[in-house]
Design an enzyme around this catalytic site. Structure first.
Site, PDB file in Angstrom:
ATOM      1  N   ASP A 183       0.906  -1.122  -0.214  1.00  0.00           N
ATOM      2  CA  ASP A 183       0.099   0.171   0.022  1.00  0.00           C
ATOM      3  C   ASP A 183       0.661   1.305  -0.128  1.00  0.00           C
ATOM      4  OD1 ASP A 183      -2.268   1.306   0.052  1.00  0.00           O
ATOM      5  OD2 ASP A 183      -2.634   1.300   2.207  1.00  0.00           O
ATOM      6  N   ARG A 231      -0.122   9.096  -9.914  1.00  0.00           N
ATOM      7  CA  ARG A 231      -0.414   7.919  -9.163  1.00  0.00           C
ATOM      8  C   ARG A 231       0.219   6.538  -9.952  1.00  0.00           C
ATOM      9  NH1 ARG A 231      -3.765   7.144  -5.077  1.00  0.00           N
ATOM     10  NH2 ARG A 231      -4.201   5.163  -5.818  1.00  0.00           N
ATOM     11  N   SER A 283      -7.310  -5.828  -5.850  1.00  0.00           N
ATOM     12  CA  SER A 283      -8.324  -6.263  -4.997  1.00  0.00           C
ATOM     13  C   SER A 283      -9.709  -6.113  -5.868  1.00  0.00           C
ATOM     14  CB  SER A 283      -8.619  -5.427  -3.597  1.00  0.00           C
ATOM     15  OG  SER A 283      -9.179  -4.328  -3.891  1.00  0.00           O
ATOM     16  N   ASN A 305     -10.688  -2.734  -5.976  1.00  0.00           N
ATOM     17  CA  ASN A 305      -9.774  -1.928  -6.970  1.00  0.00           C
ATOM     18  C   ASN A 305     -10.724  -1.638  -8.369  1.00  0.00           C
ATOM     19  OD1 ASN A 305      -6.835  -2.958  -5.812  1.00  0.00           O
ATOM     20  ND2 ASN A 305      -7.581  -1.654  -5.016  1.00  0.00           N
ATOM     21  N   GLU A 364       0.344 -13.079  12.560  1.00  0.00           N
ATOM     22  CA  GLU A 364       1.018 -11.753  13.202  1.00  0.00           C
ATOM     23  C   GLU A 364       1.192 -10.622  12.283  1.00  0.00           C
ATOM     24  OE1 GLU A 364       2.094 -11.805  16.510  1.00  0.00           O
ATOM     25  OE2 GLU A 364       1.450 -13.838  16.877  1.00  0.00           O
TER      26      GLU A 364
HETATM   27  C1  FPP Z   1      -1.943   0.186  -3.104  1.00  0.00           C
HETATM   28  O1  FPP Z   1      -1.553   1.565  -3.223  1.00  0.00           O
HETATM   29  C2  FPP Z   1      -1.506  -0.573  -4.289  1.00  0.00           C
HETATM   30  C3  FPP Z   1      -2.187  -1.095  -5.144  1.00  0.00           C
HETATM   31  C4  FPP Z   1      -3.579  -1.015  -5.545  1.00  0.00           C
HETATM   32  C5  FPP Z   1      -1.586  -2.015  -6.220  1.00  0.00           C
HETATM   33  C6  FPP Z   1      -0.297  -2.718  -5.881  1.00  0.00           C
HETATM   34  C7  FPP Z   1       0.455  -3.156  -7.141  1.00  0.00           C
HETATM   35  C8  FPP Z   1       1.772  -3.189  -7.702  1.00  0.00           C
HETATM   36  C9  FPP Z   1       2.603  -2.736  -6.390  1.00  0.00           C
HETATM   37  C10 FPP Z   1       2.294  -3.549  -8.906  1.00  0.00           C
HETATM   38  C11 FPP Z   1       1.645  -4.531  -9.676  1.00  0.00           C
HETATM   39  C12 FPP Z   1       1.856  -5.833  -8.846  1.00  0.00           C
HETATM   40  C13 FPP Z   1       2.794  -7.010  -9.202  1.00  0.00           C
HETATM   41  C14 FPP Z   1       2.722  -8.159  -8.375  1.00  0.00           C
HETATM   42  C15 FPP Z   1       3.691  -6.767 -10.291  1.00  0.00           C
HETATM   43  P1  FPP Z   1      -2.636   2.642  -3.447  1.00  0.00           P
HETATM   44  O2  FPP Z   1      -2.607   2.823  -4.808  1.00  0.00           O
HETATM   45  O3  FPP Z   1      -3.723   2.204  -2.747  1.00  0.00           O
HETATM   46  O4  FPP Z   1      -1.794   3.882  -2.682  1.00  0.00           O
HETATM   47  P2  FPP Z   1      -2.374   5.040  -1.747  1.00  0.00           P
HETATM   48  O5  FPP Z   1      -3.204   4.264  -0.704  1.00  0.00           O
HETATM   49  O6  FPP Z   1      -1.480   5.769  -1.363  1.00  0.00           O
HETATM   50  O7  FPP Z   1      -3.532   5.603  -2.846  1.00  0.00           O
END
Ligand code: FPP
Length: 247
Positions: A27, A40, A72, A75, A214
């Protein structure tokens, strides 16, 4: 952190008590980008680099299962350009890393309903799963269109189908047989769940499986998460007294 300091931290880990299964809620990509005046998607791009590094670090210290929450079921509420960028990054990640992943004997698995993802993603993901299916090293379990509630509801539906077919009876249902209906059926429950970015919530991640996991939280954003943070989380985990409801 300097190389020597990282090594010093790594040496503090008891290699005989490495958590077998680590989950990570990656996150803070958006906030990391915003802080720098970037879009973003720049945060997600930087986040992918950390995925590469953390997969490598986890596999080197013999973590057996690494579950990463990449996308998710909730998302989909994000703007379509952000969703598209995330899907593209995922395809690029697999494309770029799959040979190395395979060479390192890592087995790629996915939890979530990938049939709802764009064809390009389904194709790449299935290629990665197929190529690495016989690997015996670390399992890299990626949550894609994954939600804990969705997983539980899906399990209940499948149990009812099996009941109709006479394959299961109510008295057969227990913790162990229920787990056979989850995406994680061949995995132990996570021992350690890491969530960077300062949020103190589960966000629908492995709801059934984290009963005795944990937790380790940190204020740093995922794009700033380095191997030393993984080591710190493991060191802290190793100081915990896990009682699983006992005394
Ligand atoms: C949360 O940050 C992150 C995500 C919803 C996406 C995670 C995906 C990756 C790191 C890249 C793809 C994955 C792989 C396995 C290659 P956020 O966007 O919710 O951040 P914020 O809470 O600061 O807005």
């Amino acid at each position: 952190m300097k190389k020597e300091e990282i090594l010093e931290l790594k040496n503090k880990i008891d290699m005989n008590r490495i958590p077998e299964h680590i989950g990570i809620i990656m996150d803070g990509n958006g906030r990391w980008a915003k802080k720098r005046g970037l879009p973003r998607t720049a945060g997600h791009r930087e986040g992918v680099k950390r995925v590469t590094e953390i997969v490598e670090a986890a596999f080197k210290i013999n973590v057996k299962y690494l579950s990463l929450y990449a996308f998710s079921t909730e998302n989909w509420k994000r703007p379509s350009d952000e969703i598209e960028a995330l899907m593209k990054l995922l395809v690029q990640y697999i494309n770029k890393e799959i040979e190395r992943i395979h060479k390192n004997n890592i087995k790629v698995q996915v939890m979530g309903d990938i049939t709802k993802l764009p064809q390009s993603v389904v194709k790449e993901v299935n290629r990665a799963i197929d190529l690495t299916k016989d690997n015996t090293g670390m399992v890299l379990n990626i949550g894609l269109n994954y939600g804990g509630r969705d997983e539980i509801i899906r399990a209940v539906k499948q149990i009812l189908e099996d009941f109709k077919l006479g394959k299961i009876k109510p008295e057969d249902i227990n913790d162990s047989s229920f787990k056979d209906y989850l995406y994680t059926k061949e995995m132990p429950d996570p021992d350690l769940l890491i969530r960077p970015s300062g949020e103190l919530r589960l966000s629908n991640f492995m709801l059934y499986q984290v009963a005795y996991t944990e937790f380790w939280y940190s204020d740093i954003y995922w794009p700033d998460f380095r191997e030393e943070h993984l080591y710190q989380a493991i060191i802290d985990y190793q100081k915990r007294d896990r009682r699983f409801g006992g005394i």
